[in-house]
Design a protein around this motif. Structure first.
Motif, PDB file in Angstrom:
ATOM      1  N   ASP A  75      -0.757  -3.761  -6.179  1.00 17.33           N
ATOM      2  CA  ASP A  75      -1.962  -4.312  -6.319  1.00 17.33           C
ATOM      3  C   ASP A  75      -2.405  -6.060  -6.471  1.00 17.33           C
ATOM      4  O   ASP A  75      -2.866  -6.717  -5.738  1.00 17.33           O
ATOM      5  N   GLU A  76      -1.844  -6.177  -7.565  1.00 21.69           N
ATOM      6  CA  GLU A  76      -1.722  -7.986  -7.315  1.00 21.69           C
ATOM      7  C   GLU A  76      -0.806  -8.969  -5.973  1.00 21.69           C
ATOM      8  O   GLU A  76      -1.196  -9.344  -5.621  1.00 21.69           O
ATOM      9  N   GLY A 130       0.800  -1.375   0.208  1.00 21.12           N
ATOM     10  CA  GLY A 130      -0.131   0.269   0.228  1.00 21.12           C
ATOM     11  C   GLY A 130       0.684   0.973  -0.341  1.00 21.12           C
ATOM     12  O   GLY A 130       0.594   2.138  -0.885  1.00 21.12           O
ATOM     13  N   LYS A 185      -3.145  -8.420  -3.262  1.00 17.07           N
ATOM     14  CA  LYS A 185      -4.458  -9.745  -3.555  1.00 17.07           C
ATOM     15  C   LYS A 185      -4.074 -10.626  -3.114  1.00 17.07           C
ATOM     16  O   LYS A 185      -4.393 -11.544  -2.967  1.00 17.07           O
ATOM     17  N   TYR A 212       1.963   0.092 -10.234  1.00 19.18           N
ATOM     18  CA  TYR A 212       0.554   0.252  -9.511  1.00 19.18           C
ATOM     19  C   TYR A 212      -0.241  -1.498 -10.060  1.00 19.18           C
ATOM     20  O   TYR A 212       0.006  -1.713  -8.578  1.00 19.18           O
ATOM     21  N   ASP A 213      -0.595  -1.404 -10.872  1.00 17.61           N
ATOM     22  CA  ASP A 213      -0.805  -3.413 -11.106  1.00 17.61           C
ATOM     23  C   ASP A 213       0.292  -4.158 -10.238  1.00 17.61           C
ATOM     24  O   ASP A 213      -0.735  -5.181  -9.984  1.00 17.61           O
ATOM     25  N   ARG A 219       1.920   1.761  -3.782  1.00 15.06           N
ATOM     26  CA  ARG A 219       1.383   2.617  -3.953  1.00 15.06           C
ATOM     27  C   ARG A 219       1.328   3.648  -3.793  1.00 15.06           C
ATOM     28  O   ARG A 219       0.465   4.971  -4.977  1.00 15.06           O
TER      29      ARG A 219
END
Length: 130
Positions: A105-106, A77, A109, A101-102, A80
């Motif tokens: 984020d992955e 986080g 997750k 960013y992607d 990001r």
């Protein structure tokens, strides 16, 4: 979910490693490299995401692993958020931002999925095996 024999087998760790490498490329850009504080922060956060997955796994207990996965998730986080700062300062372009960013984020997750799995598991971890 598969059993892991070493932290290098964990997809979240593999993706976090990719993120670290990408951040290292970006922070080598001329303008970015001169913002020492942001470089230090974003490299530290991306490294923390990767390292906490490894450390949590090596602790040998699911509760501790979950705790370290939450730390990893928090570090992602931070990455990001720091990417927004890099974009706003024009150290990276929109495409570079989105790629990192992607990936961040992955990782988050994947951390969350592993946390859920470990919390539902009846196994307590390697150090509790007899």
């Amino acid at each position: 979910m598969a059993t892991f024999n070493q932290f290098e087998d964990i997809i979240a760790w593999q993706k976090a490693r990719e993120l670290c490498k990408l951040i290292n490329v970006y922070t080598g850009y001329d303008a970015f490299s001169k913002d020492f504080k942001l470089v230090n922060q974003i490299k530290g956060s991306s490294g923390s995401a990767m390292d906490n997955i490894a450390e949590g796994f090596e602790r040998g207990g699911n509760k501790e692993f979950v705790q370290f996965l939450f730390i990893s998730k928090g570090s992602v986080g931070e990455v990001r958020s720091q990417l927004y700062r890099a974009l706003d300062n024009k150290y990276i372009n929109q495409e570079e931002f989105q790629k990192a960013y992607d990936l961040a984020d992955e990782v988050g997750k994947l951390d969350r999925g592993l946390i859920s799995h470990l919390k539902e598991s009846e196994l307590k971890g390697e150090k509790y095996k007899k």
